[in-house]
Scaffold this motif. Structure first.
Motif, PDB file in Angstrom:
ATOM      1  N   VAL A 150       1.035  -0.963  -0.165  1.00  0.00           N
ATOM      2  CA  VAL A 150       0.231  -0.490  -0.095  1.00  0.00           C
ATOM      3  C   VAL A 150       0.476   0.818   0.124  1.00  0.00           C
ATOM      4  N   ILE A 153      -2.499   5.995   1.407  1.00  0.00           N
ATOM      5  CA  ILE A 153      -4.449   6.390   1.671  1.00  0.00           C
ATOM      6  C   ILE A 153      -4.634   7.462   1.365  1.00  0.00           C
ATOM      7  N   LYS A 160     -12.511   6.369   1.581  1.00  0.00           N
ATOM      8  CA  LYS A 160     -10.857   6.574   0.857  1.00  0.00           C
ATOM      9  C   LYS A 160     -10.439   6.001   0.241  1.00  0.00           C
ATOM     10  N   TYR A 161      -8.998   6.433  -1.046  1.00  0.00           N
ATOM     11  CA  TYR A 161      -8.683   5.688  -1.757  1.00  0.00           C
ATOM     12  C   TYR A 161      -7.510   5.461  -1.330  1.00  0.00           C
ATOM     13  N   VAL A 162      -7.501   3.502  -1.688  1.00  0.00           N
ATOM     14  CA  VAL A 162      -5.991   3.299  -1.869  1.00  0.00           C
ATOM     15  C   VAL A 162      -5.643   2.803  -2.652  1.00  0.00           C
ATOM     16  N   GLU A 186     -12.088  -0.905   5.534  1.00  0.00           N
ATOM     17  CA  GLU A 186     -10.241  -1.385   5.706  1.00  0.00           C
ATOM     18  C   GLU A 186      -9.373  -2.442   4.477  1.00  0.00           C
ATOM     19  N   PRO A 187      -8.685  -2.555   3.686  1.00  0.00           N
ATOM     20  CA  PRO A 187      -7.894  -3.260   3.267  1.00  0.00           C
ATOM     21  C   PRO A 187      -7.581  -4.394   3.862  1.00  0.00           C
ATOM     22  N   TRP A 189      -5.385  -5.988   5.496  1.00  0.00           N
ATOM     23  CA  TRP A 189      -4.173  -5.941   6.454  1.00  0.00           C
ATOM     24  C   TRP A 189      -3.574  -7.938   6.186  1.00  0.00           C
ATOM     25  N   ARG A 194       0.117  -2.028   8.647  1.00  0.00           N
ATOM     26  CA  ARG A 194      -0.626  -1.305   7.248  1.00  0.00           C
ATOM     27  C   ARG A 194       0.052  -1.098   6.318  1.00  0.00           C
TER      28      ARG A 194
END
Length: 239
Positions: A150, A153, A160-162, A186-187, A189, A194
């Motif tokens: 990642v 963010i 949000k854009y990741v 959330e992604p 992880w 993170r």
């Protein structure tokens, strides 16, 4: 939005540049013209924006124009300008500064519009690839699980854009993609920092899908979820 910015710059500057090229083809000085509200501002050191209101008369008729210029210059002092009009089209007028910087302005405006538009087109193309991958991920197909880094963010309205890196190109540069998450999403992880997340590359796709923590992005069956769990255990164990 990026394409809109490119279009705005083009609409903002192109008419003035075209007008000044026409004036430059048969220029005539207007010594009795009046220049008011003349101002030049330097932005980011080298980008100069100038504006002015000019008034002049042709055969007893008063003409007025608002002029805006943008060019690159390292000058830190004032500019001395005159009003110049077209001999064949008296209603077209320009500042002598605009004519002196005509090639400069043409190149700067063209470069800005093309560079910004190219960035917007690249993001748009990347979005199309990501959308295709998400569609494929919802079909019954073989999924290749991958660890992705990642990179950034960025909070946006409602989520949000990741941005994540899923590989390298032929020149060794990072291949980046963006995925939108909701405010509470959330992604998936796979490390405590993170920094690494889990993605799935559907069969036939070129860009992996960044998985969410609850795996809602996949129409996953229990065996598939079990496979993901096994893969995660291997990753955590350093396999």
């Amino acid at each position: 939005m990026i394409l809109a910015v490119a279009g705005f710059i083009g609409v903002w500057q192109a008419p003035g540049v075209v007008n000044d090229w026409l004036v430059a083809s048969d220029p005539v000085a207007v010594p009795d013209a009046t220049i008011t509200d003349g101002e030049c501002r330097a932005r980011r050191v080298v980008f100069v924006e100038c504006s002015a209101h000019i008034t002049y008369e042709i055969e007893g008729k008063s003409l007025e124009h608002d002029i805006e210029l943008m060019f690159v210059d390292f000058n830190t002092g004032d500019y001395e300008v005159d009003v110049v009009r077209s001999a064949s089209q008296p209603n077209r007028a320009a500042l002598s500064l605009g004519l002196d910087m005509l090639w400069n302005r043409t190149l700067v405006d063209s470069t800005l519009v093309l560079a910004i538009a190219a960035g917007g087109i690249a993001l748009f193309a990347g979005g199309i690839k990501s959308d295709r991958s998400r569609r494929l991920a919802r079909r019954e197909s073989k999924l290749d699980l991958r660890e992705v880094k990642v990179a950034q963010i960025s909070p946006v309205l409602g989520g949000k854009y990741v941005q994540f890196q899923y590989g390298v190109d032929r020149k060794g540069g990072p291949l980046l993609a963006m995925s939108r998450f909701g405010g509470k999403e959330e992604p998936y992880w796979i490390d405590g920092q993170r920094g690494m997340a889990l993605a799935a590359l559907p069969e036939g796709a070129s860009v992996p899908v960044l998985l969410d923590a609850e795996l809602k992005r996949l129409d996953a069956s229990p065996p598939e979820i079990a496979t993901i769990a096994v893969r995660l255990k291997r990753i955590m164990a350093g396999a």
